[in-house]
Enzyme design. Structure first.
Site, mmCIF file in Angstrom:
data_model
loop_
_atom_site.group_PDB
_atom_site.id
_atom_site.type_symbol
_atom_site.label_atom_id
_atom_site.label_comp_id
_atom_site.label_asym_id
_atom_site.label_seq_id
_atom_site.Cartn_x
_atom_site.Cartn_y
_atom_site.Cartn_z
ATOM 1 N N HIS A 188 0.826 -1.213 0.000
ATOM 2 C CA HIS A 188 0.000 0.000 0.000
ATOM 3 C C HIS A 188 0.860 1.264 0.000
ATOM 4 O O HIS A 188 0.498 2.268 0.608
ATOM 5 C CB HIS A 188 -0.953 0.030 1.195
ATOM 6 C CG HIS A 188 -1.954 -1.080 1.209
ATOM 7 N ND1 HIS A 188 -3.222 -0.951 0.724
ATOM 8 C CD2 HIS A 188 -1.865 -2.356 1.650
ATOM 9 C CE1 HIS A 188 -3.884 -2.099 0.862
ATOM 10 N NE2 HIS A 188 -3.080 -2.971 1.421
ATOM 11 N N HIS A 230 -4.056 0.896 11.889
ATOM 12 C CA HIS A 230 -3.843 -0.374 12.583
ATOM 13 C C HIS A 230 -5.211 -0.973 12.925
ATOM 14 O O HIS A 230 -5.999 -0.326 13.625
ATOM 15 C CB HIS A 230 -3.041 -0.099 13.862
ATOM 16 C CG HIS A 230 -2.700 -1.317 14.648
ATOM 17 N ND1 HIS A 230 -3.017 -2.590 14.259
ATOM 18 C CD2 HIS A 230 -2.056 -1.457 15.817
ATOM 19 C CE1 HIS A 230 -2.585 -3.446 15.152
ATOM 20 N NE2 HIS A 230 -2.005 -2.788 16.123
ATOM 21 N N ASN A 288 -10.367 -2.837 2.362
ATOM 22 C CA ASN A 288 -10.051 -2.822 0.934
ATOM 23 C C ASN A 288 -11.328 -2.576 0.130
ATOM 24 O O ASN A 288 -12.420 -2.561 0.702
ATOM 25 C CB ASN A 288 -9.466 -4.173 0.499
ATOM 26 C CG ASN A 288 -7.985 -4.328 0.870
ATOM 27 O OD1 ASN A 288 -7.322 -3.363 1.256
ATOM 28 N ND2 ASN A 288 -7.485 -5.532 0.759
ATOM 29 N N TYR A 320 0.897 -4.208 12.034
ATOM 30 C CA TYR A 320 0.794 -2.772 11.735
ATOM 31 C C TYR A 320 1.659 -1.916 12.666
ATOM 32 O O TYR A 320 2.321 -0.982 12.215
ATOM 33 C CB TYR A 320 -0.675 -2.328 11.716
ATOM 34 C CG TYR A 320 -1.392 -2.856 10.492
ATOM 35 C CD1 TYR A 320 -1.661 -4.219 10.364
ATOM 36 C CD2 TYR A 320 -1.747 -2.032 9.443
ATOM 37 C CE1 TYR A 320 -2.283 -4.729 9.227
ATOM 38 C CE2 TYR A 320 -2.372 -2.532 8.308
ATOM 39 C CZ TYR A 320 -2.638 -3.886 8.206
ATOM 40 O OH TYR A 320 -3.238 -4.377 7.075
HETATM 41 FE FE1 HDE Z 1 -2.511 -4.766 5.408
HETATM 42 N N1 HDE Z 1 -0.688 -3.964 5.864
HETATM 43 N N2 HDE Z 1 -1.824 -6.564 5.904
HETATM 44 N N3 HDE Z 1 -4.227 -5.628 4.786
HETATM 45 N N4 HDE Z 1 -3.170 -3.009 4.840
HETATM 46 C C1 HDE Z 1 -0.350 -2.676 5.722
HETATM 47 O O1 HDE Z 1 0.733 -1.433 7.382
HETATM 48 C C2 HDE Z 1 -0.715 -6.814 6.622
HETATM 49 C C3 HDE Z 1 -4.551 -6.952 4.828
HETATM 50 C C4 HDE Z 1 -4.428 -2.715 4.428
HETATM 51 O O2 HDE Z 1 -3.211 3.500 3.945
HETATM 52 C C5 HDE Z 1 0.967 -2.353 6.359
HETATM 53 O O3 HDE Z 1 0.987 0.763 7.831
HETATM 54 C C6 HDE Z 1 -0.634 -8.211 6.931
HETATM 55 C C7 HDE Z 1 -5.937 -7.146 4.587
HETATM 56 C C8 HDE Z 1 -4.514 -1.324 4.055
HETATM 57 O O4 HDE Z 1 -1.621 3.347 5.441
HETATM 58 C C9 HDE Z 1 1.404 -3.699 6.939
HETATM 59 C C10 HDE Z 1 -1.739 -8.785 6.386
HETATM 60 C C11 HDE Z 1 -6.439 -5.907 4.388
HETATM 61 C C12 HDE Z 1 -3.236 -0.809 4.287
HETATM 62 C C13 HDE Z 1 0.259 -4.599 6.557
HETATM 63 C C14 HDE Z 1 -2.475 -7.764 5.749
HETATM 64 C C15 HDE Z 1 -5.364 -4.974 4.517
HETATM 65 C C16 HDE Z 1 -2.429 -1.881 4.777
HETATM 66 C C17 HDE Z 1 1.943 -1.652 5.461
HETATM 67 C C18 HDE Z 1 -2.119 -10.256 6.390
HETATM 68 C C19 HDE Z 1 -7.884 -5.533 4.071
HETATM 69 C C20 HDE Z 1 -2.774 0.602 4.005
HETATM 70 C C21 HDE Z 1 1.991 -0.219 5.948
HETATM 71 C C22 HDE Z 1 -2.233 -10.814 7.687
HETATM 72 C C23 HDE Z 1 -8.780 -5.811 5.149
HETATM 73 C C24 HDE Z 1 -3.024 1.494 5.173
HETATM 74 C C25 HDE Z 1 1.191 -0.193 7.131
HETATM 75 C C26 HDE Z 1 -2.585 2.897 4.835
HETATM 76 C C27 HDE Z 1 -1.115 -1.719 5.167
HETATM 77 C C28 HDE Z 1 0.219 -5.876 6.931
HETATM 78 C C29 HDE Z 1 -3.658 -8.049 5.022
HETATM 79 C C30 HDE Z 1 -5.568 -3.567 4.324
HETATM 80 C C31 HDE Z 1 2.759 -4.216 6.465
HETATM 81 C C32 HDE Z 1 0.470 -8.869 7.730
HETATM 82 C C33 HDE Z 1 -6.705 -8.482 4.596
HETATM 83 C C34 HDE Z 1 -5.729 -0.580 3.529
HETATM 84 O O5 HDE Z 1 1.527 -3.649 8.317
#
Ligand code: HDE
Length: 724
Positions: free
Chosen positions: A84, A348, A157, A371
């Site tokens: 993202h 988060h 999402n 997060y």
């Molecule tokens: Fe994320 N995801 N994600 N994700 N995610 C990040 O956090 C992660 C997942 C989502 O505009 C990171 O601050 C793991 C699902 C959005 O700043 C990180 C898993 C969904 C955003 C991270 C998922 C999301 C992130 C990278 C699987 C939809 C952007 C930067 C267990 C429900 C937020 C950050 C923004 C961002 C980890 C799966 C949505 C790396 C480990 C499912 C919208 O922490």
């Protein structure tokens, strides 16, 4: 401070909060002043020359002013988000429609008179920060509510399911989709071997792949996307009762996608297409709006859904559990500073308020760790909550101390709990207090590293999604699979993928396989592979209208863009009438001509030009209008860029309206037999052939609005034959 004093009445606090967040951010805003200083406040006399040993001599190491400036510059970048990375943000507010007290004690979901401030960040997933907006990808839809009880983040999402069921597979998924590590290509694209290698070996991703290959992954605008919390969460009321909930954001402007060819071209011609669209809408006062919806599953009723509510590759069909609309969100203010706000905001899923809790979804559980951990390296330490965009609007107090970049100056000698030295009486926060309580879910099971068999069905909802699509949407999905898999160099991966698709729908799989130089899909081969589960649930519904994008009622032309193609000698009355009517309907007209400056009407009046055909090509518009005026039309017919404009708009299924001689431009489509309107055999879907009388009596405006409200005329004929 006693924790019992923390809880306050909802309304007045949240009201204040709305004002406070803006005021709080303003407090950190630095405008330009008449003078420049160093970071220590020393006034500069010269910001153009470094300190040198003589006019033509070397620069001196003692030039602390130069060094401070360059050092700061050298460290201006922070690591981009691991996923993202590319995102756009906006401020706004959320308002609940009615008290949700029956389900939740969350203060921001009680009082309809309260506006809770929000900051929203939309994003793509795979690309780097500088990648294009319109690539085929899932979009992040992350909302931070600054509530009176602390920040609540709904980090979702634009697609309601996910690729994987367990967080432990997330690094593998992301490594597979990111540029391949040996040569760093391709950027922001899933159309390559490593992604499809992984996806084809992980049948649990099939449902999500169907969504990712649909037009959901090519939004027309960030303002025209649904949002989903994906996982099941819990709403907890004051009595401690829990209900499972799935969150939905429903955009006021409907859900619309781009054509794939168009999306790719936009990526080259305006990589900031979505960011610009969001920014310009807010600047012009067209504030994007979404309604918040909830699907609530009564406690104990989740087993009746027919699938495991904890499985993030499943959605609850809306025809099975209707979405209740409970509030609205309006985005009405652009950030002042991209880095300070959009880049530094830290979401988060574990930022909760009392009355909302998690479920045991194993994907969500892993996110709860990730997060905060990612912010430590991205924002450089444990104090990222002190960055202005991340600060709550309610009082905050605990005994965490110090750390890199600490801003708060904590007073006194007490940095522990319980204590008596704070204010002379015993201070203790021991569980008897109000505040956040985790839902006391009964649990007694062995520790185990296994997937629940209730997660084993990987295809039934993919089939439900497929069956729910209109025929043009099915065509788009087939085309997307073909495109992506045609970029895969290893034939065995292509084969594996279509063998999997045979378990969704054999016709789909066969259509995808046809041009890929592989064998017809073989469902038995897929079923014999590791990772394949032979279990199918029975869908409670055969199809669900909410899974489609096409044919939803209530289309709108608000903020839609119309290109008016003219050259010298165009007929102004038709343009003037249509401009006024379109403005009344909320659409935006722009005059495009071969050059900037002015363009003259038949009567010699000079009209200002907004854009040229090349600086604002057809892919930037939703519709095209070509007025009459033989001078203008003759010139346009001989001008490659004007002809290309029309061909491309036709190919991308946009509304085209021609008035009087303007019809001659349609001859370039190759369907016409002559130059008179009567003689021209042009397909009619979204092509309006009008004469000036009908323009002036308002009929054409009505037709144009109706045609544009359909968004696109996807079933238009001969699109593939158009050379654009
Ligand atoms: Fe994320 N995801 N994600 N994700 N995610 C990040 O956090 C992660 C997942 C989502 O505009 C990171 O601050 C793991 C699902 C959005 O700043 C990180 C898993 C969904 C955003 C991270 C998922 C999301 C992130 C990278 C699987 C939809 C952007 C930067 C267990 C429900 C937020 C950050 C923004 C961002 C980890 C799966 C949505 C790396 C480990 C499912 C919208 O922490």
């Amino acid at each position: 401070m006693s924790a019992t004093r923390r809880k306050t009445s909802t309304s007045s606090k949240s009201m204040d909060a709305a004002v406070d967040k803006k005021a709080q951010l303003d407090q950190f805003t630095q405008g330009s002043a008449g003078t420049l200083t160093t970071n220590q406040g020393l006034e500069l006399s010269d910001n153009h020359n470094s300190l040198k040993a003589g006019l033509r001599g070397p620069t001196l190491l003692e030039d602390f002013i130069l060094r401070e400036k360059i050092t700061h510059f050298d460290h201006e970048r922070i690591p981009e988000r691991a996923v993202h990375a590319r995102g756009s943000g906006a401020h706004g507010y959320f308002k609940v429609y009615k008290p949700m007290v029956q389900y939740t004690s969350a203060a921001f979901l009680q009082d309809p008179s309260v506006e809770t401030p929000v900051f929203v960040r939309f994003s793509t997933v795979a690309g780097s920060q500088g990648s294009a907006d319109t690539v085929r990808d899932v979009r992040g839809f992350a909302v931070k509510f600054y509530t009176s009880e602390g920040n609540y983040d709904l980090v979702g999402n634009n697609i309601p399911v996910f690729f994987i069921q367990d967080a432990i597979k997330f690094p593998d998924l992301i490594h597979a989709v990111k540029p391949e590590p040996h040569h760093g290509m391709p950027q922001a694209a899933s159309a390559h071997d490593t992604f499809w290698d992984f996806a084809s070996l992980m049948p649990e991703s099939t449902h999500m792949l169907m969504w990712a290959m649909s037009d959901r992954a090519l939004p027309r605008s960030l303002r025209m996307m649904e949002g989903f919390g994906i996982h099941a969460f819990r709403l907890i009321n004051a009595r401690g009762d829990s209900h499972f909930v799935k969150f939905h954001w429903k955009p006021k402007l409907g859900v619309h996608g781009l054509a794939w060819d168009e999306a790719q071209k936009i990526a080259g011609k305006d990589g900031d297409f979505h960011r610009r669209d969001l920014w310009e809408s807010i600047e012009s006062g067209n504030f994007p709006e979404w309604e918040l919806g909830v699907q609530i599953v009564d406690a104990g009723k989740e087993a009746e859904l027919g699938f495991d509510i904890l499985d993030p590759t499943k959605l609850i069909p809306e025809s099975q559990v209707p979405v209740q609309i409970i509030g609205k969100m309006v985005l009405n203010r652009n950030p002042d500073n991209f880095f300070a706000e959009t880049e530094q905001v830290a979401f988060h899923p574990g930022h909760l308020v009392p009355g909302i809790d998690f479920s045991n979804d194993p994907l969500l559980q892993g996110r709860l760790f990730s997060y905060t951990d990612t912010q430590l390296s991205r924002l450089g330490g444990a104090n990222f909550h002190e960055i202005p965009i991340n600060r709550g609007v309610c009082p905050m107090h605990n005994f965490q101390r110090d750390g890199i970049h600490r801003q708060t100056i904590n007073k006194g000698r007490v940095a522990y709990e319980p204590n008596t030295l704070g204010n002379g009486t015993e201070f203790r926060v021991d569980g008897s207090m109000q505040g956040f309580h985790s839902y006391a879910e009964p649990m007694e099971s062995p520790k185990i590293r296994r997937r629940s068999p209730s997660f084993d069905d990987h295809f039934s909802q993919a089939t439900l999604f497929w069956n729910s699509q209109s025929s043009v949407e099915k065509d788009h999905i087939v085309a997307a699979f073909r495109f992506e898999l045609s970029k895969v160099e290893v034939p065995e991966i292509r084969q594996r993928m279509v063998d999997n698709l045979a378990h969704v729908d054999l016709k789909l799989a066969s259509r995808v396989a046809a041009p890929l130089g592989i064998n017809p899909p073989d469902p038995k081969a897929a079923a014999g592979r590791l990772g394949f589960r032979d279990y199918r649930i029975t869908n409670k519904v055969d199809e669900d209208a909410s899974l489609r994008m096409v044919g939803r009622p209530g289309g709108s032309v608000m903020t839609r863009k119309i290109a008016i193609l003219v050259s010298d000698g165009f007929d102004y009355p038709a343009v003037k009438r249509l401009q006024l009517d379109m403005a009344d309907a909320g659409a935006i007209c722009k005059i495009l001509a071969p050059h900037l400056g002015t363009v003259s009407t038949v009567s010699g009046k000079q009209i200002p030009v907004d854009h040229t055909f090349t600086n604002m090509p057809s892919i930037m518009f939703d519709a095209v209008l070509i007025p009459g005026g033989s001078g203008s039309v003759t010139h346009l017919c001989g001008l490659g860029e004007a002809v290309h404009f029309v061909l491309e708009a036709y190919k991308h299924c946009k509304t085209i309206c021609v008035v009087n001689e303007g019809v001659q431009l349609l001859a370039t489509l190759g369907f016409s037999q002559g130059k008179n309107p009567e003689q021209i055999a042009v397909p009619t879907a979204g092509v309006l052939i009008a004469d000036i009388r009908k323009v002036l009596d308002g009929q054409v405006s009505t037709d144009l609005v109706a045609a544009m409200a359909m968004h696109r005329h996807w079933d238009r004929i001969n699109v593939d034959a158009i050379p654009a």
